[in-house]
Enzyme design. Sequence first.
Site, PDB file in Angstrom:
ATOM      1  N   ASN A  37       0.699  -1.575  -0.273  1.00 46.50           N
ATOM      2  CA  ASN A  37      -0.559  -0.030   0.132  1.00 46.50           C
ATOM      3  C   ASN A  37       0.734   1.444  -0.279  1.00 46.50           C
ATOM      4  O   ASN A  37       0.450   2.009   0.581  1.00 46.50           O
ATOM      5  CB  ASN A  37      -0.606   0.209   1.264  1.00 46.50           C
ATOM      6  N   SER A 126      -5.237   1.678  17.422  1.00 44.74           N
ATOM      7  CA  SER A 126      -5.999   2.754  16.734  1.00 44.74           C
ATOM      8  C   SER A 126      -7.109   3.102  18.153  1.00 44.74           C
ATOM      9  O   SER A 126      -7.276   2.475  18.630  1.00 44.74           O
ATOM     10  CB  SER A 126      -6.699   2.448  15.503  1.00 44.74           C
ATOM     11  N   TYR A 151     -11.492  -4.844  11.213  1.00 44.30           N
ATOM     12  CA  TYR A 151      -9.923  -3.990  11.217  1.00 44.30           C
ATOM     13  C   TYR A 151      -9.635  -3.583  12.507  1.00 44.30           C
ATOM     14  O   TYR A 151      -8.273  -3.797  13.617  1.00 44.30           O
ATOM     15  CB  TYR A 151      -9.838  -2.841  10.216  1.00 44.30           C
ATOM     16  N   LYS A 155      -6.642  -5.371  15.526  1.00 46.57           N
ATOM     17  CA  LYS A 155      -5.893  -3.955  16.816  1.00 46.57           C
ATOM     18  C   LYS A 155      -5.429  -4.839  17.334  1.00 46.57           C
ATOM     19  O   LYS A 155      -4.938  -4.931  18.307  1.00 46.57           O
ATOM     20  CB  LYS A 155      -6.671  -3.179  16.514  1.00 46.57           C
ATOM     21  N   ASP A 297     -19.905   3.568  11.901  1.00 44.49           N
ATOM     22  CA  ASP A 297     -19.076   4.913  12.496  1.00 44.49           C
ATOM     23  C   ASP A 297     -20.136   5.068  13.797  1.00 44.49           C
ATOM     24  O   ASP A 297     -21.099   4.766  14.351  1.00 44.49           O
ATOM     25  CB  ASP A 297     -19.821   5.876  11.477  1.00 44.49           C
TER      26      ASP A 297
HETATM   27  P1  NAD Z   1       0.047   3.039   5.254  1.00 48.38           P
HETATM   28  O1  NAD Z   1      -1.060   2.401   3.902  1.00 48.38           O
HETATM   29  O2  NAD Z   1       0.858   4.351   4.829  1.00 48.38           O
HETATM   30  O3  NAD Z   1       1.403   2.435   6.071  1.00 48.38           O
HETATM   31  C1  NAD Z   1       0.907   0.777   5.894  1.00 48.38           C
HETATM   32  C2  NAD Z   1       2.368   0.157   5.300  1.00 48.38           C
HETATM   33  O4  NAD Z   1       2.815  -1.771   6.099  1.00 48.38           O
HETATM   34  C3  NAD Z   1       2.095   0.316   3.827  1.00 48.38           C
HETATM   35  O5  NAD Z   1       3.466   0.410   3.846  1.00 48.38           O
HETATM   36  C4  NAD Z   1       2.143  -1.567   3.616  1.00 48.38           C
HETATM   37  O6  NAD Z   1       2.311  -1.153   2.198  1.00 48.38           O
HETATM   38  C5  NAD Z   1       3.107  -1.571   4.717  1.00 48.38           C
HETATM   39  N1  NAD Z   1       2.205  -3.896   4.702  1.00 48.38           N
HETATM   40  C6  NAD Z   1       1.233  -3.999   4.844  1.00 48.38           C
HETATM   41  N2  NAD Z   1       1.469  -5.015   5.050  1.00 48.38           N
HETATM   42  C7  NAD Z   1       2.711  -5.247   5.568  1.00 48.38           C
HETATM   43  C8  NAD Z   1       2.557  -6.517   5.273  1.00 48.38           C
HETATM   44  N3  NAD Z   1       2.217  -7.830   5.595  1.00 48.38           N
HETATM   45  N4  NAD Z   1       4.363  -7.245   5.156  1.00 48.38           N
HETATM   46  C9  NAD Z   1       5.977  -5.775   5.487  1.00 48.38           C
HETATM   47  N5  NAD Z   1       4.650  -4.021   4.722  1.00 48.38           N
HETATM   48  C10 NAD Z   1       3.780  -4.778   5.089  1.00 48.38           C
HETATM   49  O7  NAD Z   1      -1.246   2.978   6.345  1.00 48.38           O
HETATM   50  P2  NAD Z   1      -0.600   4.401   7.928  1.00 48.38           P
HETATM   51  O8  NAD Z   1      -1.934   5.091   7.891  1.00 48.38           O
HETATM   52  O9  NAD Z   1       0.581   4.777   7.908  1.00 48.38           O
HETATM   53  O10 NAD Z   1      -0.637   2.676   9.188  1.00 48.38           O
HETATM   54  C11 NAD Z   1       0.333   2.908   9.501  1.00 48.38           C
HETATM   55  C12 NAD Z   1       0.070   1.666  10.712  1.00 48.38           C
HETATM   56  O11 NAD Z   1      -0.855   2.983  11.830  1.00 48.38           O
HETATM   57  C13 NAD Z   1      -1.147   0.906  10.279  1.00 48.38           C
HETATM   58  O12 NAD Z   1      -1.039  -0.856  11.449  1.00 48.38           O
HETATM   59  C14 NAD Z   1      -2.615   1.069  10.906  1.00 48.38           C
HETATM   60  O13 NAD Z   1      -3.774   0.264  10.692  1.00 48.38           O
HETATM   61  C15 NAD Z   1      -2.157   2.189  12.077  1.00 48.38           C
HETATM   62  N6  NAD Z   1      -3.500   3.119  12.418  1.00 48.38           N
HETATM   63  C16 NAD Z   1      -2.919   3.928  11.120  1.00 48.38           C
HETATM   64  C17 NAD Z   1      -4.370   5.194  11.222  1.00 48.38           C
HETATM   65  C18 NAD Z   1      -4.700   6.122   9.790  1.00 48.38           C
HETATM   66  O14 NAD Z   1      -6.208   6.725  10.104  1.00 48.38           O
HETATM   67  N7  NAD Z   1      -3.863   6.173   8.907  1.00 48.38           N
HETATM   68  C19 NAD Z   1      -5.471   4.856  12.353  1.00 48.38           C
HETATM   69  C20 NAD Z   1      -4.844   4.084  13.251  1.00 48.38           C
HETATM   70  C21 NAD Z   1      -3.449   3.737  12.947  1.00 48.38           C
HETATM   71  N1  UFG Z   2     -16.891  11.247   6.652  1.00 43.95           N
HETATM   72  C1  UFG Z   2     -17.867  11.420   5.838  1.00 43.95           C
HETATM   73  N2  UFG Z   2     -17.359  11.290   4.643  1.00 43.95           N
HETATM   74  C2  UFG Z   2     -16.352  10.154   3.922  1.00 43.95           C
HETATM   75  C3  UFG Z   2     -15.112  10.158   4.736  1.00 43.95           C
HETATM   76  C4  UFG Z   2     -15.797  10.131   5.742  1.00 43.95           C
HETATM   77  O1  UFG Z   2     -18.989  12.403   5.829  1.00 43.95           O
HETATM   78  O2  UFG Z   2     -16.295  10.068   2.905  1.00 43.95           O
HETATM   79  C5  UFG Z   2     -16.841  11.372   7.981  1.00 43.95           C
HETATM   80  C6  UFG Z   2     -17.615  10.073   9.143  1.00 43.95           C
HETATM   81  O3  UFG Z   2     -18.458   9.624   8.189  1.00 43.95           O
HETATM   82  C7  UFG Z   2     -16.360  10.386   9.675  1.00 43.95           C
HETATM   83  C8  UFG Z   2     -15.382  11.538   9.700  1.00 43.95           C
HETATM   84  O4  UFG Z   2     -15.803  12.073   8.739  1.00 43.95           O
HETATM   85  O5  UFG Z   2     -18.033  10.947  10.833  1.00 43.95           O
HETATM   86  C9  UFG Z   2     -13.987  10.914  10.022  1.00 43.95           C
HETATM   87  O6  UFG Z   2     -13.920  10.019   8.870  1.00 43.95           O
HETATM   88  P1  UFG Z   2     -12.819   9.079   8.692  1.00 43.95           P
HETATM   89  O7  UFG Z   2     -13.661   7.867   7.499  1.00 43.95           O
HETATM   90  O8  UFG Z   2     -12.221   9.759   8.004  1.00 43.95           O
HETATM   91  O9  UFG Z   2     -12.464   8.258  10.209  1.00 43.95           O
HETATM   92  P2  UFG Z   2     -12.231   7.467  10.972  1.00 43.95           P
HETATM   93  O10 UFG Z   2     -12.468   7.818  11.910  1.00 43.95           O
HETATM   94  O11 UFG Z   2     -13.606   6.778  10.637  1.00 43.95           O
HETATM   95  O12 UFG Z   2     -12.079   6.865  11.149  1.00 43.95           O
HETATM   96  C10 UFG Z   2     -10.193   6.653  11.560  1.00 43.95           C
HETATM   97  C11 UFG Z   2      -9.503   6.014  10.635  1.00 43.95           C
HETATM   98  C12 UFG Z   2      -9.636   4.224  11.198  1.00 43.95           C
HETATM   99  C13 UFG Z   2      -9.176   4.335  12.756  1.00 43.95           C
HETATM  100  C14 UFG Z   2      -9.992   5.666  13.582  1.00 43.95           C
HETATM  101  C15 UFG Z   2      -9.702   5.293  14.740  1.00 43.95           C
HETATM  102  O13 UFG Z   2      -9.813   4.983   9.093  1.00 43.95           O
HETATM  103  O14 UFG Z   2      -8.457   3.358  10.632  1.00 43.95           O
HETATM  104  O15 UFG Z   2     -10.071   7.207  12.811  1.00 43.95           O
HETATM  105  O16 UFG Z   2      -8.462   6.025  15.273  1.00 43.95           O
HETATM  106  F1  UFG Z   2      -9.624   3.427  13.133  1.00 43.95           F
END
Ligand code: NAD
Ligand code: UFG
Length: 343
Positions: A37, A126, A151, A155, A297
């Site tokens: 990704n 998360s 998902y 976690k 949500d």
């Molecule tokens: P991202 O997808 O940009 O980064 C994840 C990376 O992990 C990618 O580069 C992907 O190629 C790599 N990857 C996936 N599976 C793998 C595997 N099996 N082996 C090696 N590499 C692998 O996501 P991000 O937003 O940078 O998120 C990083 C971490 O934080 C994730 O664990 C995600 O669940 C967690 N997280 C993200 C958010 C968010 O909103 N972005 C919120 C809460 C937690």
């Molecule tokens: N939303 C919209 N339209 C969209 C996308 C989102 O109205 O097209 C709204 C959602 O309903 C929510 C807010 O915008 O009220 C934020 O939504 P996101 O999808 O950006 O984020 P979430 O809070 O749903 O989830 C994110 C990450 C999850 C993580 C969580 C808590 O995607 O991985 O925050 O950390 F678990």
Amino acid sequence: MTERILVTGGAGYIGSHTILTLLNAGYEVVVLDNLCNSSQESLLRVEQICGKSAWFIQGDIRDRELLDDLFSTQQIDSVLHFAGLKAVGESVKQPLDYYDNNVSGSLTLCQAMACAEVFRLVFSSSATVYGEPTHMPISEDFPTGVPTNPYGRSKLMVEELLKDLAHSDPRWSIALLRYFNPIGAHPSGLMGEDPNGLPNNLLPYVSQVAIGKLPQLAVFGADYPTPDGTGIRDYIHVVDLAEGHLKALQAISHKNGVNTWNLGTGTGYSVLEMIRAFEKASEKPVPFKIVDRRLGDIAECWADPSKAELELGWKTERGLQEMMSDTWRWQLLNPQGYATKRY
Ligand code: NAD
Ligand code: UFG
């Protein structure tokens, strides 16, 4: 001696910003990422910004042989574990991929770490593990809830696994970092979030509407019990989040067991407030329509970040307008994300 950190998933959005922070702080960095990704271009951008580079290994955290080889050839002091899949909707359709990558992957990583006697781990958790709390703000002593999708469950499972592990062997020092909603980009405009296909999250979607790639935003529900009826979240600048990792890494070098920290700002904004703030930063309209709520949500979610401030000496420094203008700069300079030719 310089500490060497293994960063799994380091080519991704949060990992790459954290690597920049680590390199700037003088750490050596080894990245393990299967690029499912992300693109290695993010790491070249890190190098472009700070003049230092991370050692990159393309591979999978589920590959035990590769991990054993990595730990025996590199002297790793700690692991920052970002690797995993993160699309909530996809996790409902492909749960096995999520449990395999996120749970089995973390398990294999821990087994290889234990074998190599590397006991310091920072895990990307998360706010989703809190489920649907009855009141705000959320502090770390809130019980974990019932995540509404595979998902979120993956976690929570990894958190439980890591607690059992630390309980079984006092040599482990583990940080569970519960992120709220990471957004924003590096202020240079060289690094940012580069979602594959249609964005799932609010900010990347809004940003693609503002630049004209997508026609309009669907606002998921305007009938929540919030002041304007739309969902409220705690949006945190990715550079603040990266700095939180550095502080957590430093803290666990002299703290054993499992420590949990919320990484958030303590302030919530509604979807409509986010749209207005983005319009202000970009000077572009963001057309939207209100549609039904998105399944799973919750109405509101924001952090009490005081534990991290007290124990890590960390708090966020970047406000909403900075998150918006940094996102917009990244979007303008990189209309194709990391596939955009470097200038
Ligand atoms: P991202 O997808 O940009 O980064 C994840 C990376 O992990 C990618 O580069 C992907 O190629 C790599 N990857 C996936 N599976 C793998 C595997 N099996 N082996 C090696 N590499 C692998 O996501 P991000 O937003 O940078 O998120 C990083 C971490 O934080 C994730 O664990 C995600 O669940 C967690 N997280 C993200 C958010 C968010 O909103 N972005 C919120 C809460 C937690
Ligand atoms: N939303 C919209 N339209 C969209 C996308 C989102 O109205 O097209 C709204 C959602 O309903 C929510 C807010 O915008 O009220 C934020 O939504 P996101 O999808 O950006 O984020 P979430 O809070 O749903 O989830 C994110 C990450 C999850 C993580 C969580 C808590 O995607 O991985 O925050 O950390 F678990």
